[in-house]
Design an enzyme around this catalytic site. Structure first.
Site, short mmCIF file in Angstrom:
data_model
loop_
_atom_site.label_atom_id
_atom_site.label_comp_id
_atom_site.label_asym_id
_atom_site.label_seq_id
_atom_site.Cartn_x
_atom_site.Cartn_y
_atom_site.Cartn_z
N CYS A 29 1.01 -1.24 0.10
CA CYS A 29 0.22 0.18 0.11
C CYS A 29 1.14 1.30 0.13
O CYS A 29 2.08 1.26 -0.44
CB CYS A 29 -1.01 -0.17 1.21
SG CYS A 29 -0.51 0.11 2.72
N ARG A 88 -3.57 -0.66 5.26
CA ARG A 88 -3.97 -1.49 4.70
C ARG A 88 -2.95 -2.74 4.75
O ARG A 88 -3.56 -3.97 5.03
CB ARG A 88 -4.35 -1.12 3.22
CG ARG A 88 -5.60 -0.20 3.21
CD ARG A 88 -5.58 0.59 1.94
NE ARG A 88 -4.53 1.57 1.68
CZ ARG A 88 -4.17 2.23 0.52
NH1 ARG A 88 -5.18 2.06 -0.46
NH2 ARG A 88 -3.35 2.97 0.48
N ASP A 124 -8.38 3.93 1.22
CA ASP A 124 -7.44 4.18 2.06
C ASP A 124 -8.00 4.62 3.40
O ASP A 124 -8.86 5.60 3.27
CB ASP A 124 -6.41 5.12 1.52
CG ASP A 124 -5.38 5.52 2.38
OD1 ASP A 124 -5.38 5.01 3.59
OD2 ASP A 124 -4.37 6.19 2.10
P1 4NP Z 1 -1.90 2.87 4.01
O1 4NP Z 1 -2.67 4.23 4.57
O2 4NP Z 1 -1.26 3.14 2.54
O3 4NP Z 1 -2.96 1.99 3.90
O4 4NP Z 1 -0.85 2.59 5.04
C1 4NP Z 1 -1.68 5.47 4.62
C2 4NP Z 1 -0.74 5.72 5.51
C3 4NP Z 1 -0.09 6.99 5.70
C4 4NP Z 1 -0.18 7.87 4.50
C5 4NP Z 1 -0.72 7.37 3.42
C6 4NP Z 1 -1.69 6.22 3.42
N1 4NP Z 1 0.56 8.73 4.76
O5 4NP Z 1 0.68 9.76 3.71
O6 4NP Z 1 1.58 9.08 5.48
#
Ligand code: 4NP
Length: 161
Positions: A7, A13, A123
């Site tokens: 991800c 995720r 997300d």
């Molecule tokens: P993930 O969610 O991709 O599901 O881990 C996110 C967590 C942090 C960020 C973006 C998506 N961020 O930009 O810090």
């Protein structure tokens, strides 16, 4: 078989997907190595988001010891199948991997459940706790589908490859 789940941050995720898929593989005696990574590297070395940990725990899965790490071009050599949680993640994987990108190894995770639909695991990072429950349900169904699709293609003799 070595599977990498990817991800953006590797804190919401894909760590949850890793925990769910590992548990199902164990329960069904499918001998896979499963890891996860994130394309943005912003949370390198961090444990999963507390709400991902919480929803996992509610379902009897402990993901607290996982640590975020960035996706690498060399992951295309190290893994057999690499699953992006969303279309934007797949675009980032292509950018990072460059010449190493291998379309025969790269898939969208929800395509296991809805073939060809090109759907994203939404997300949950910007939303509330309910979003994490929804993500859990999607990942749970897609993980069941992945194992079913894989086992359906195998003969009993190479099921544990
Ligand atoms: P993930 O969610 O991709 O599901 O881990 C996110 C967590 C942090 C960020 C973006 C998506 N961020 O930009 O810090």
């Amino acid at each position: 078989m070595k599977i990498l789940l990817v991800c953006l941050g590797n804190i919401c995720r894909s760590p949850l997907a890793e925990g769910i898929l590992k548990q199902k593989a164990l329960e069904r005696n499918v001998n896979w190595q499963i890891e996860s990574a994130g394309t943005n590297g912003l949370h390198n070395g961090e444990a999963p988001h507390h709400l991902s940990q919480k929803v996992a725990r509610k379902h009897g899965i402990d993901i607290s010891t996982q640590l975020s790490r960035q996706f690498l071009a060399s992951d295309f050599f190290a893994f057999d199948r690499i699953y992006a949680m969303a279309n934007d993640v797949m675009i980032d994987m292509k950018r990072i991997a460059g010449q190493q990108f291998d379309s025969k190894k790269a898939f969208l995770f929800l395509d296991e459940l809805y073939p060809g639909a090109a759907m994203d695991v939404k997300d949950p990072w910007y939303g509330d706790e309910d979003g994490y429950d929804e993500v859990f349900e999607q990942l749970n169904l897609a993980s069941d589908a992945l194992i079913k699709n894989y086992v359906a293609k195998q003969t009993p003799s190479n099921q544990h490859a």
